[in-house]
Design a protein around this motif. Structure first.
Motif, PDB file in Angstrom:
ATOM      1  N   GLY A 408      41.003  -4.656 -33.445  1.00  0.00           N
ATOM      2  CA  GLY A 408      41.091  -4.400 -34.874  1.00  0.00           C
ATOM      3  C   GLY A 408      41.559  -5.577 -35.692  1.00  0.00           C
ATOM      4  O   GLY A 408      41.400  -5.578 -36.921  1.00  0.00           O
ATOM      5  N   SER A 409      42.158  -6.602 -35.049  1.00  0.00           N
ATOM      6  CA  SER A 409      42.619  -7.764 -35.803  1.00  0.00           C
ATOM      7  C   SER A 409      41.425  -8.602 -36.250  1.00  0.00           C
ATOM      8  O   SER A 409      40.334  -8.534 -35.672  1.00  0.00           O
ATOM      9  CB  SER A 409      43.573  -8.600 -34.954  1.00  0.00           C
ATOM     10  OG  SER A 409      42.910  -9.085 -33.809  1.00  0.00           O
ATOM     11  N   GLY A 410      41.615  -9.417 -37.296  1.00  0.00           N
ATOM     12  CA  GLY A 410      40.526 -10.167 -37.897  1.00  0.00           C
ATOM     13  C   GLY A 410      40.132 -11.388 -37.081  1.00  0.00           C
ATOM     14  O   GLY A 410      40.885 -11.889 -36.237  1.00  0.00           O
ATOM     15  N   ALA A 411      38.917 -11.875 -37.358  1.00  0.00           N
ATOM     16  CA  ALA A 411      38.409 -13.058 -36.675  1.00  0.00           C
ATOM     17  C   ALA A 411      37.402 -13.753 -37.580  1.00  0.00           C
ATOM     18  O   ALA A 411      36.681 -13.098 -38.341  1.00  0.00           O
ATOM     19  CB  ALA A 411      37.771 -12.687 -35.339  1.00  0.00           C
ATOM     20  N   PHE A 412      37.407 -15.063 -37.508  1.00  0.00           N
ATOM     21  CA  PHE A 412      36.452 -15.876 -38.262  1.00  0.00           C
ATOM     22  C   PHE A 412      35.552 -16.575 -37.250  1.00  0.00           C
ATOM     23  O   PHE A 412      36.038 -17.232 -36.320  1.00  0.00           O
ATOM     24  CB  PHE A 412      37.182 -16.900 -39.130  1.00  0.00           C
ATOM     25  CG  PHE A 412      36.271 -17.829 -39.874  1.00  0.00           C
ATOM     26  CD1 PHE A 412      35.599 -17.407 -41.013  1.00  0.00           C
ATOM     27  CD2 PHE A 412      36.067 -19.124 -39.417  1.00  0.00           C
ATOM     28  CE1 PHE A 412      34.758 -18.268 -41.687  1.00  0.00           C
ATOM     29  CE2 PHE A 412      35.229 -19.988 -40.095  1.00  0.00           C
ATOM     30  CZ  PHE A 412      34.560 -19.554 -41.236  1.00  0.00           C
ATOM     31  N   THR A 413      34.228 -16.437 -37.399  1.00  0.00           N
ATOM     32  CA  THR A 413      33.295 -16.955 -36.405  1.00  0.00           C
ATOM     33  C   THR A 413      32.406 -18.021 -37.012  1.00  0.00           C
ATOM     34  O   THR A 413      32.093 -17.986 -38.216  1.00  0.00           O
ATOM     35  CB  THR A 413      32.420 -15.814 -35.848  1.00  0.00           C
ATOM     36  OG1 THR A 413      31.682 -15.215 -36.914  1.00  0.00           O
ATOM     37  CG2 THR A 413      33.274 -14.760 -35.173  1.00  0.00           C
ATOM     38  N   MET A 414      31.977 -18.942 -36.138  1.00  0.00           N
ATOM     39  CA  MET A 414      31.030 -19.978 -36.519  1.00  0.00           C
ATOM     40  C   MET A 414      29.998 -20.103 -35.412  1.00  0.00           C
ATOM     41  O   MET A 414      30.350 -20.386 -34.257  1.00  0.00           O
ATOM     42  CB  MET A 414      31.735 -21.329 -36.717  1.00  0.00           C
ATOM     43  CG  MET A 414      32.641 -21.410 -37.917  1.00  0.00           C
ATOM     44  SD  MET A 414      33.266 -23.087 -38.133  1.00  0.00           S
ATOM     45  CE  MET A 414      34.080 -23.353 -36.555  1.00  0.00           C
ATOM     46  N   ALA A 415      28.742 -19.899 -35.789  1.00  0.00           N
ATOM     47  CA  ALA A 415      27.651 -20.090 -34.850  1.00  0.00           C
ATOM     48  C   ALA A 415      27.164 -21.518 -34.963  1.00  0.00           C
ATOM     49  O   ALA A 415      26.772 -21.971 -36.045  1.00  0.00           O
ATOM     50  CB  ALA A 415      26.513 -19.110 -35.144  1.00  0.00           C
ATOM     51  N   LEU A 416      27.206 -22.273 -33.871  1.00  0.00           N
ATOM     52  CA  LEU A 416      26.836 -23.684 -33.869  1.00  0.00           C
ATOM     53  C   LEU A 416      25.335 -23.815 -33.682  1.00  0.00           C
ATOM     54  O   LEU A 416      24.768 -23.275 -32.737  1.00  0.00           O
ATOM     55  CB  LEU A 416      27.585 -24.418 -32.749  1.00  0.00           C
ATOM     56  CG  LEU A 416      29.109 -24.255 -32.772  1.00  0.00           C
ATOM     57  CD1 LEU A 416      29.737 -25.045 -31.643  1.00  0.00           C
ATOM     58  CD2 LEU A 416      29.673 -24.694 -34.120  1.00  0.00           C
ATOM     59  N   LEU A 417      24.720 -24.590 -34.606  1.00  0.00           N
ATOM     60  CA  LEU A 417      23.270 -24.767 -34.566  1.00  0.00           C
ATOM     61  C   LEU A 417      22.930 -26.207 -34.214  1.00  0.00           C
ATOM     62  O   LEU A 417      23.554 -26.796 -33.345  1.00  0.00           O
ATOM     63  CB  LEU A 417      22.672 -24.347 -35.920  1.00  0.00           C
ATOM     64  CG  LEU A 417      22.990 -22.909 -36.367  1.00  0.00           C
ATOM     65  CD1 LEU A 417      22.392 -22.633 -37.725  1.00  0.00           C
ATOM     66  CD2 LEU A 417      22.528 -21.906 -35.343  1.00  0.00           C
ATOM     67  N   GLU A 418      21.994 -26.805 -34.948  1.00  0.00           N
ATOM     68  CA  GLU A 418      21.529 -28.147 -34.619  1.00  0.00           C
ATOM     69  C   GLU A 418      22.472 -29.217 -35.175  1.00  0.00           C
ATOM     70  O   GLU A 418      23.217 -28.984 -36.131  1.00  0.00           O
ATOM     71  CB  GLU A 418      20.124 -28.371 -35.184  1.00  0.00           C
ATOM     72  CG  GLU A 418      19.051 -27.610 -34.424  1.00  0.00           C
ATOM     73  CD  GLU A 418      17.672 -28.002 -34.899  1.00  0.00           C
ATOM     74  OE1 GLU A 418      17.561 -28.441 -36.068  1.00  0.00           O
ATOM     75  OE2 GLU A 418      16.721 -27.888 -34.127  1.00  0.00           O
TER      76      GLU A 418
END
Length: 450
Positions: A408-418
């Motif tokens: 339930g705690s928050g998370a910040f995500t980053m999808a790595l591309l080119e």
């Protein structure tokens, strides 16, 4: 300054004659400033050609990898009233442990001996089924006996019919013999009468022949009566056969009807027994539902129904439980325009709430405090917030996630591309273009980016 006055001092006063003016408008100042601008421009030009990793960011929260590991609520399939609590909020329970005890609120289940009495009804109905089975067997035996008796009666009547027909034949022969005798007696009488007229016979001889003729005629009439009586006996024998067949057909039909009725009652009793057995099982299961038990190992989060004597309906949530054994995952959301860039196995960087991190979105290798993950599921239908849901699991090739994380705690995500030059990323951001599209091999993300 505001050019209000017509006296312009800049045309009348030369500020270069002062020391401060000499320091400001010295030619060496322009030389250093130009060098600074040239160096700064060169550095900026170099920076523009440095690599930049394109990424897609999103906000999400921690969840579990499997649906059965997520927080759940325990419901009661039947309505009831709370009688006793066996746990407190925060307690650890194992699968099958009793959480609370409830009681019935429906009047048809108030009887505490309902199961036992239903069992007695089942036994009574089973005895009724046995009785009907015996009655069916008895009626079957009766039908066999009546059928056998009918065969004997019919055989007797047919024998009598044969006897009557033979008697008819015998009487017919006797009748023919009587007809022959009367012809003979008539010729003898005529001959004797002729001889008496010629004087060759006496009157007494004629009278004897007349008497014999009359006796022969009487025998003929008697023989005709016997023949008619024999024919009537044949008809009576045929009528008797028909009567016997009708009588015993009625008896057999009545016995079969009684047997079918008994079989119908037997089947109805068997259906009632099955129904009572179903009710008996339902009552037993319902008694077991009086105790609400934990479906799996976990911790009691919150009692949604509290107190003693509080009533609830079927399907109402009673208590929340968090499974103790679970695999962490991150549930994040991406914009529809970025969805084609996300594939199964895509590398994701995650920042968790409560864990300090220094993030350089374009240089993930120098970021601090982020953790690695992989995309394991992509939702195919848009969520209520207008974005698509992505499920991210821990990346086994990188450092493990913190043990103190909570669902339930928050998370910040980053999808790595080119990897692209910085000037290209700036140009893309200014024009509002999406990141570079690319298609990984076999529908899976290629770990080694270009």
């Amino acid at each position: 300054m505001l050019n209000i006055s017509h006296n312009r001092l800049n045309q009348k006063v030369d500020i270069t004659g002062y020391k401060a003016g000499l320091k400001v408008f010295h030619k060496r100042h322009y030389k250093h400033f130009n060098r600074f601008l040239a160096a700064f421009s060169f550095i900026v030009l170099i920076i523009l050609f440095l690599p930049w990793t394109q990424n897609i960011s999103g906000d999400g929260f921690l969840t579990t990898l499997k649906p059965d590991q997520r927080p759940q609520t325990i419901q009661s399939p039947i309505p009831g009233r709370i009688e006793k609590w066996y746990v407190r909020e925060g307690d650890f329970v194992k699968a099958g442990d009793t959480i609370l005890h409830i009681s019935e609120v429906k009047s048809e289940y108030f009887d505490p001996n309902l199961v036992a009495r239903t069992g007695q009804q089942i036994k009574a109905k089973e005895m009724a089924v046995t009785s009907y089975q015996e009655k069916v067997k008895a009626l079957g035996t009766q039908i066999q006996a009546v059928s056998k008796e009918r065969g004997l009666k019919l055989e007797q009547a047919r024998n009598k019919l044969v006897q009557s027909r033979l008697k008819v034949q015998s009487d017919s022969i006797d009748l023919e013999a009587a007809k022959t005798n009367i012809l003979i007696a008539q010729r003898q009488f005529d001959r004797t009468t002729t001889l008496e007229k010629e004087g060759l016979k006496a009157v007494t001889d004629v009278e004897e022949k007349r008497l014999k003729l009359q006796e022969t005629q009487a025998k003929l009439i008697s023989q005709e009566n016997k023949l008619l009586t024999s024919k009537n006996e044949v008809i009576n024998a045929q009528v008797e056969i028909t009567r016997i067949e009708a009588e015993y057909a009625d008896k057999i039909a009545k016995a079969r009807s009684d047997r079918f009725t008994a079989q119908s009652n037997q089947f109805d009793s068997e259906a009632q027994v099955t129904k009572l057995e179903n009710e008996y099982t339902n009552y037993e299961m319902r008694n077991n539902l009086m105790y609400i038990r934990a479906p799996q190992n976990g911790f009691i989060n919150k009692a949604l129904q509290s107190g003693i004597g509080e009533t609830f309906k079927e399907g109402d949530r009673l208590v929340g439980i968090m499974p103790s054994d679970y695999e962490m995952a991150v549930e994040t959301f991406v914009e529809p325009i970025d969805l084609p860039l996300i594939h199964l196995g895509e590398k994701i960087r995650i920042q968790f709430d409560g864990w300090p991190a220094i993030i350089f979105s374009g240089w993930p290798n120098v970021s601090f405090g982020t953790f690695g993950g992989k995309v394991v599921a992509i939702e195919t239908f848009i969520s209520d917030n207008g974005k698509y849901r992505i499920l991210v699991a821990p990346d086994k090739d990188e450092a493990p996630w913190p043990k103190d994380l909570r669902v339930g705690s928050g998370a910040f995500t980053m999808a790595l591309l080119e990897d692209v030059p910085i000037w290209f990323e700036l140009w893309r951001q200014i024009n509002g273009f999406p990141p570079n599209y690319y298609q990984p091999v076999n529908g899976k993300s290629d770990v080694a980016k270009k």
